[in-house]
Design a protein around this motif. Structure first.
Motif, PDB file in Angstrom:
ATOM      1  N   GLY A  91      54.925  -4.986  46.511  1.00 51.60           N
ATOM      2  CA  GLY A  91      54.253  -5.999  45.686  1.00 51.60           C
ATOM      3  C   GLY A  91      52.788  -5.634  45.478  1.00 51.60           C
ATOM      4  N   MET A  92      52.252  -6.033  44.334  1.00 57.46           N
ATOM      5  CA  MET A  92      50.844  -5.745  44.030  1.00 57.46           C
ATOM      6  C   MET A  92      50.199  -7.059  43.567  1.00 57.46           C
ATOM      7  N   ALA A  93      49.243  -7.549  44.349  1.00 56.82           N
ATOM      8  CA  ALA A  93      48.593  -8.823  43.988  1.00 56.82           C
ATOM      9  C   ALA A  93      47.793  -8.625  42.703  1.00 56.82           C
ATOM     10  N   VAL A  94      47.966  -9.529  41.762  1.00 60.43           N
ATOM     11  CA  VAL A  94      47.223  -9.462  40.490  1.00 60.43           C
ATOM     12  C   VAL A  94      46.490 -10.781  40.274  1.00 60.43           C
ATOM     13  N   ASP A  95      45.223 -10.634  39.993  1.00 55.94           N
ATOM     14  CA  ASP A  95      44.362 -11.793  39.759  1.00 55.94           C
ATOM     15  C   ASP A  95      44.431 -12.136  38.268  1.00 55.94           C
ATOM     16  N   THR A  96      44.948 -13.319  37.921  1.00 56.92           N
ATOM     17  CA  THR A  96      45.049 -13.689  36.497  1.00 56.92           C
ATOM     18  C   THR A  96      44.353 -15.027  36.285  1.00 56.92           C
ATOM     19  N   GLU A 143      53.413   1.830  35.482  1.00 54.14           N
ATOM     20  CA  GLU A 143      53.951   0.535  35.913  1.00 54.14           C
ATOM     21  C   GLU A 143      52.857  -0.425  36.369  1.00 54.14           C
ATOM     22  N   VAL A 144      51.835   0.134  37.030  1.00 50.17           N
ATOM     23  CA  VAL A 144      50.719  -0.722  37.471  1.00 50.17           C
ATOM     24  C   VAL A 144      50.088  -1.389  36.250  1.00 50.17           C
ATOM     25  N   LEU A 145      49.825  -0.584  35.223  1.00 46.67           N
ATOM     26  CA  LEU A 145      49.203  -1.132  34.009  1.00 46.67           C
ATOM     27  C   LEU A 145      50.105  -2.163  33.345  1.00 46.67           C
ATOM     28  N   ALA A 201      51.430  -9.667  33.828  1.00 47.78           N
ATOM     29  CA  ALA A 201      50.997 -10.789  34.670  1.00 47.78           C
ATOM     30  C   ALA A 201      49.918 -11.598  33.947  1.00 47.78           C
ATOM     31  N   ARG A 202      48.971 -10.895  33.336  1.00 45.33           N
ATOM     32  CA  ARG A 202      47.863 -11.603  32.677  1.00 45.33           C
ATOM     33  C   ARG A 202      48.320 -12.274  31.389  1.00 45.33           C
ATOM     34  N   ASP A 203      49.374 -11.703  30.744  1.00 46.98           N
ATOM     35  CA  ASP A 203      49.896 -12.322  29.511  1.00 46.98           C
ATOM     36  C   ASP A 203      50.992 -13.338  29.811  1.00 46.98           C
ATOM     37  N   SER A 247      46.994  -5.558  48.156  1.00 41.60           N
ATOM     38  CA  SER A 247      46.078  -6.448  47.445  1.00 41.60           C
ATOM     39  C   SER A 247      44.738  -5.725  47.327  1.00 41.60           C
ATOM     40  N   SER A 248      44.399  -5.316  46.104  1.00 42.09           N
ATOM     41  CA  SER A 248      43.172  -4.521  45.931  1.00 42.09           C
ATOM     42  C   SER A 248      42.083  -5.316  45.219  1.00 42.09           C
ATOM     43  N   LEU A 249      40.988  -5.473  45.899  1.00 41.50           N
ATOM     44  CA  LEU A 249      39.820  -6.096  45.279  1.00 41.50           C
ATOM     45  C   LEU A 249      38.771  -5.032  44.962  1.00 41.50           C
ATOM     46  N   GLY A 250      39.244  -3.779  44.902  1.00 38.40           N
ATOM     47  CA  GLY A 250      38.345  -2.637  44.720  1.00 38.40           C
ATOM     48  C   GLY A 250      37.488  -2.732  43.482  1.00 38.40           C
ATOM     49  N   ASN A 251      38.067  -3.219  42.409  1.00 39.25           N
ATOM     50  CA  ASN A 251      37.319  -3.313  41.150  1.00 39.25           C
ATOM     51  C   ASN A 251      36.420  -4.549  41.132  1.00 39.25           C
ATOM     52  N   ILE A 252      36.693  -5.481  42.017  1.00 33.01           N
ATOM     53  CA  ILE A 252      35.934  -6.750  41.996  1.00 33.01           C
ATOM     54  C   ILE A 252      34.745  -6.682  42.952  1.00 33.01           C
ATOM     55  N   GLY A 253      34.979  -6.123  44.131  1.00 29.60           N
ATOM     56  CA  GLY A 253      33.861  -5.955  45.058  1.00 29.60           C
ATOM     57  C   GLY A 253      34.134  -6.499  46.436  1.00 29.60           C
ATOM     58  N   GLY A 313      44.975  -4.886  52.497  1.00 30.24           N
ATOM     59  CA  GLY A 313      43.851  -5.330  51.674  1.00 30.24           C
ATOM     60  C   GLY A 313      42.917  -4.153  51.431  1.00 30.24           C
ATOM     61  N   VAL A 314      42.578  -3.932  50.165  1.00 35.74           N
ATOM     62  CA  VAL A 314      41.738  -2.776  49.812  1.00 35.74           C
ATOM     63  C   VAL A 314      40.439  -3.286  49.197  1.00 35.74           C
ATOM     64  N   SER A 315      39.315  -2.806  49.706  1.00 36.15           N
ATOM     65  CA  SER A 315      38.025  -3.237  49.155  1.00 36.15           C
ATOM     66  C   SER A 315      37.361  -2.083  48.419  1.00 36.15           C
ATOM     67  N   ARG A 316      36.125  -2.318  47.991  1.00 37.40           N
ATOM     68  CA  ARG A 316      35.466  -1.339  47.118  1.00 37.40           C
ATOM     69  C   ARG A 316      35.014  -0.080  47.890  1.00 37.40           C
ATOM     70  N   ALA A 317      35.370   1.054  47.353  1.00 38.21           N
ATOM     71  CA  ALA A 317      34.965   2.325  47.978  1.00 38.21           C
ATOM     72  C   ALA A 317      33.483   2.575  47.726  1.00 38.21           C
ATOM     73  N   GLN A 318      32.830   3.155  48.712  1.00 39.56           N
ATOM     74  CA  GLN A 318      31.404   3.452  48.564  1.00 39.56           C
ATOM     75  C   GLN A 318      31.074   4.789  49.211  1.00 39.56           C
TER      76      GLN A 318
HETATM   77  N1  CAO Z   1      36.864   1.067  44.958  1.00 40.76           N
HETATM   78  C1  CAO Z   1      36.070   1.368  43.927  1.00 40.76           C
HETATM   79  N2  CAO Z   1      36.505   1.282  42.644  1.00 40.76           N
HETATM   80  C2  CAO Z   1      37.764   0.888  42.431  1.00 40.76           C
HETATM   81  C3  CAO Z   1      38.634   0.572  43.478  1.00 40.76           C
HETATM   82  C4  CAO Z   1      38.133   0.676  44.785  1.00 40.76           C
HETATM   83  N3  CAO Z   1      38.870   0.375  45.838  1.00 40.76           N
HETATM   84  N4  CAO Z   1      39.811   0.212  42.961  1.00 40.76           N
HETATM   85  C5  CAO Z   1      39.698   0.281  41.639  1.00 40.76           C
HETATM   86  N5  CAO Z   1      38.475   0.699  41.319  1.00 40.76           N
HETATM   87  C6  CAO Z   1      37.949   0.963  39.998  1.00 40.76           C
HETATM   88  C7  CAO Z   1      38.768   2.060  39.403  1.00 40.76           C
HETATM   89  O1  CAO Z   1      38.295   3.293  39.777  1.00 40.76           O
HETATM   90  C8  CAO Z   1      38.669   1.788  37.942  1.00 40.76           C
HETATM   91  O2  CAO Z   1      37.465   2.270  37.409  1.00 40.76           O
HETATM   92  P1  CAO Z   1      37.442   3.660  36.607  1.00 40.76           P
HETATM   93  O3  CAO Z   1      38.288   3.429  35.407  1.00 40.76           O
HETATM   94  O4  CAO Z   1      35.996   3.824  36.328  1.00 40.76           O
HETATM   95  O5  CAO Z   1      37.995   4.677  37.492  1.00 40.76           O
HETATM   96  C9  CAO Z   1      38.660   0.274  37.899  1.00 40.76           C
HETATM   97  O6  CAO Z   1      38.161  -0.148  39.160  1.00 40.76           O
HETATM   98  C10 CAO Z   1      40.056  -0.208  37.663  1.00 40.76           C
HETATM   99  O7  CAO Z   1      40.258  -1.452  38.161  1.00 40.76           O
HETATM  100  P2  CAO Z   1      41.539  -2.291  37.728  1.00 40.76           P
HETATM  101  O8  CAO Z   1      41.449  -3.602  38.403  1.00 40.76           O
HETATM  102  O9  CAO Z   1      41.635  -2.299  36.248  1.00 40.76           O
HETATM  103  O10 CAO Z   1      42.792  -1.427  38.208  1.00 40.76           O
HETATM  104  P3  CAO Z   1      43.424  -1.234  39.652  1.00 40.76           P
HETATM  105  O11 CAO Z   1      44.590  -0.380  39.426  1.00 40.76           O
HETATM  106  O12 CAO Z   1      42.455  -0.808  40.638  1.00 40.76           O
HETATM  107  O13 CAO Z   1      43.936  -2.702  40.078  1.00 40.76           O
HETATM  108  C11 CAO Z   1      45.055  -4.806  39.911  1.00 40.76           C
HETATM  109  C12 CAO Z   1      44.919  -3.366  39.359  1.00 40.76           C
HETATM  110  C13 CAO Z   1      46.072  -5.500  39.081  1.00 40.76           C
HETATM  111  C14 CAO Z   1      45.483  -4.735  41.350  1.00 40.76           C
HETATM  112  C15 CAO Z   1      43.674  -5.498  39.836  1.00 40.76           C
HETATM  113  O14 CAO Z   1      43.217  -5.532  38.515  1.00 40.76           O
HETATM  114  C16 CAO Z   1      43.671  -6.896  40.388  1.00 40.76           C
HETATM  115  O15 CAO Z   1      44.119  -7.855  39.763  1.00 40.76           O
HETATM  116  N6  CAO Z   1      43.121  -7.058  41.607  1.00 40.76           N
HETATM  117  C17 CAO Z   1      42.964  -8.363  42.237  1.00 40.76           C
HETATM  118  C18 CAO Z   1      43.996  -8.555  43.303  1.00 40.76           C
HETATM  119  C19 CAO Z   1      43.709  -9.837  44.067  1.00 40.76           C
HETATM  120  O16 CAO Z   1      43.345 -10.848  43.506  1.00 40.76           O
HETATM  121  N7  CAO Z   1      43.867  -9.774  45.376  1.00 40.76           N
HETATM  122  C20 CAO Z   1      43.536 -10.877  46.230  1.00 40.76           C
HETATM  123  C21 CAO Z   1      44.767 -11.567  46.616  1.00 40.76           C
HETATM  124  S1  CAO Z   1      44.452 -12.811  47.808  1.00 40.76           S
HETATM  125  O17 CAO Z   1      43.630 -13.888  46.971  1.00 40.76           O
END
Ligand code: CAO
Length: 563
Positions: free
Chosen positions: A430-435, A458-460, A466-468, A484-490, A507-512
């Motif tokens: 499963g992949m958590a998606v924030d919508t 498939e991720v895309l 999910a968002r639509d 669950s990746s918050l990498g793009n959010i912070g 749980g995955v956070s932002r890489a630095q």
């Molecule tokens: N560290 C740094 N940058 C990251 C990263 C990380 N861990 N993960 C993603 N990014 C960057 C990518 O590199 C990409 O940037 P570039 O195009 O410049 O390379 C961009 O962020 C892509 O982010 P994305 O969100 O569009 O794509 P994704 O595949 O990383 O994630 C999805 C997809 C659906 C998991 C994500 O959009 C999402 O919805 N996350 C929220 C999940 C959530 O809410 N979890 C909490 C659940 S409990 O409340």
């Protein structure tokens, strides 16, 4: 011009879903695939698209209604030359109405027909019979067309002799294997006699009760054909002014036999309450006008269970989870109250259930993804050529699949009250998606068998769906583990809640970029913060440590992913 009905398509196993939004209006020009309404089930929100193009002449649903597969949604006037040729022209002044009505009858067709005798045994063809011509007359109300010749159970009589009912008021509730339905009064009047009792098995045309009604003309009797149809999934109405039951307290909950008189709840909820042995009047209703909805019942059962568990574990009588007090915040300043979406409320209930049931442990680690990121950057052009985007997510999924294969306990679920452990031999993640509508967790199937490019697509695709709001319940089932990746959010770290009955979540956070000591000097390395939460009833610290160490190694050297 021809009229075509759009119905609810296969919504992937959902037993029923609530209409939460109407996206179109009567008179609108509709295109194929244009969303007509939004349905929300336990698992997802989804738009129901039009299967034809044309003008919307009738919307057959309203917000709040529960719909299942096959339910009629809308009638669309289709301009099709071929159809015009093959179909006879409808009567000029009844064209659209009749056509729509005929189609509606596939699910809502009433079986009532006028008969001339007041003798209930003389009711023919399922019609309500009345003695004609009098100022007031007797009307025998039979079981209308319920879509089956089988007998169904009469689970509730909503009226008693002497009651005065309005047209459309619920008289009885019937329940088949498939649905509960209320039989509404075909006319206003007084209940003279009731010919059935609760628990009876009844069939179409069986007389239910007799009403004393005012004389009606042919036109009103004709209308009754539609009005007397059973109403699936509608809610019972409480007597005017009746108060709903107070919110249960930990001490007041019990599992007494149901006695749901006067409680405002739909048949499906009543059925569920009976199955759980819950007295509905003890459940606090949060729906409109205090209506008890399914989530209220779930919450009640959950509270009862946690109270029971806590009481069992504690010597102190009545120990349980105290309610958080309701506070009037407007005392302190301006406030705005908004209604939460069904998805948000369900997520809240699921989180609470998992939080209360699962002893969580969260283990942290950082993966050095410097090489992975360099490799990913090098594939940017190829990704573009392929029409996709390569984020870290496909690599994370693939690395998890290998770590899961090597640590199969993370692919288990507890069963039989903890007596058994089920090892799953498939790797759906499963992949958590924030919508905007809330959190959803679509599942990517057979991650272990897919290439990075396949996973990227498939991720895309799943994130877009999910968002639509295009995910189906089946898209969100069958996961063995969640990412669950918050990498793009912070953020530098968080503790995810296990998506029970799964036992692990990453749980995955932002890489630095960080200075990392390589034995001789500090080198700039891209570090990815990971948090692995697991169910400590199944996974021990050692298991957790092995899993996250393996995962970190895989992400640090992705050549190992192919080993
Ligand atoms: N560290 C740094 N940058 C990251 C990263 C990380 N861990 N993960 C993603 N990014 C960057 C990518 O590199 C990409 O940037 P570039 O195009 O410049 O390379 C961009 O962020 C892509 O982010 P994305 O969100 O569009 O794509 P994704 O595949 O990383 O994630 C999805 C997809 C659906 C998991 C994500 O959009 C999402 O919805 N996350 C929220 C999940 C959530 O809410 N979890 C909490 C659940 S409990 O409340």
């Amino acid at each position: 011009m021809a009229e075509q009905q759009v119905t609810v398509p296969d919504i992937g196993g959902a037993e029923g879903a609530e209409v939460i939004e109407l996206l179109v209006n009567v008179g609108d020009d509709i295109t194929v695939d244009q969303g007509l309404i939004v349905l929300e089930s336990d698992k997802a929100s989804m738009e129901i698209p039009s299967t034809v193009a044309g003008k919307l002449v009738k919307l057959l649903v309203s917000e709040g209604e529960q719909l299942a597969e096959g339910a009629p949604v809308a009638v669309i006037e289709v301009a099709s030359a071929e159809e015009e040729e093959s179909q006879p022209e409808p009567e000029p002044d009844s064209a659209s109405g009749d056509a729509a009505q005929n189609k509606q009858q596939t699910t809502r067709e009433p079986a009532t027909e006028n008969a001339t005798s007041s003798d209930s045994s003389a009711v023919a063809g399922g019609g309500a019979s009345e003695s004609a011509g009098a100022a007031s007359s007797e009307l025998a109300v039979p079981v209308p067309d319920i879509g089956t010749d089988e007998a169904v159970e009469l689970i509730e009589i909503c009226v008693k002799v002497g009651d005065v009912v309005g047209e459309g008021d619920s008289l009885v509730v019937l329940e088949s294997d498939k649905a509960s339905m209320e039989v509404p009064a075909p006319d206003a009047g007084e209940v003279l006699a009731i010919s059935v009792k609760e628990g009876d098995s009844v069939k179409q045309n069986d007389v239910l009760l007799t009403l004393k009604v005012q004389g009606r003309n042919a036109a009103s009797a004709e209308e009754e054909k539609v009005d007397a149809a059973p109403v699936e999934r509608q809610e019972a109405r409480p007597e005017a002014g009746e108060a709903t039951a107070p919110a249960p307290t930990a001490q007041s909950q019990n599992t007494a036999a149901p006695s749901a008189e006067g409680v405002y709840a739909g048949p499906a909820v009543r059925k569920l309450a009976r199955e759980f042995g819950v007295a509905l009047e003890q459940v606090h209703g949060t729906g409109p006008r205090g209506r008890v909805v399914k989530e209220d019942l779930q919450q009640f059962v959950q509270n009862a269970l946690s109270t029971g568990a806590a009481a069992g574990a504690s010597a102190a009588a009545g120990a349980g989870i105290p309610d958080i007090p309701e506070i009037d915040f407007s005392k302190f300043g301006a406030v705005e109250v908004t209604q939460r979406s069904k998805l948000d409320k369900l997520t809240a209930a699921n989180m609470r259930r998992s939080w209360l049931n699962v002893p969580h442990v969260t283990q942290f680690e950082q993966a050095d993804i410097t090489e992975l990121e360099a490799f990913r950057a090098g594939l940017k052009d190829e990704a573009q050529q392929r029409g996709t985007r390569l984020t870290p997510m496909p690599f994370l999924l693939k690395a998890c699949a290998v770590a899961l294969r090597d640590n199969p306990k993370f692919m288990t679920s507890l069963a039989q009250q903890g007596e058994e452990l089920i090892y799953k031999q498939y790797c759906h993640i499963g992949m958590a998606v924030d919508t905007p509508a809330g959190l959803v967790v679509p599942v990517i199937r057979d991650v272990d068998k897919k290439s990075i490019w396949q996973l990227a697509e498939e991720v895309l695709e799943l994130a877009d769906k999910a968002r639509d709001r295009k995910l189906k319940p089946a898209d969100m089932q069958g996961g063995v583990f969640t990412v669950s990746s918050l990498g793009n959010i912070g953020g530098t770290g968080f503790t995810p809640i296990v998506n029970a009955p799964e036992v692990g979540i990453l749980g995955v956070s932002r890489a630095q970029i960080q200075p990392v000591w390589d034995g001789q000097e500090f080198a700039p390395r891209k570090m990815l913060p990971l948090a692995l939460s697991y169910d400590h009833r199944v996974i021990n610290g050692g298991d957790g440590g092995r899993f996250i160490t393996r995962l970190t190694a895989l992400l640090g050297d992705i050549r190992q992913l192919v080993m």
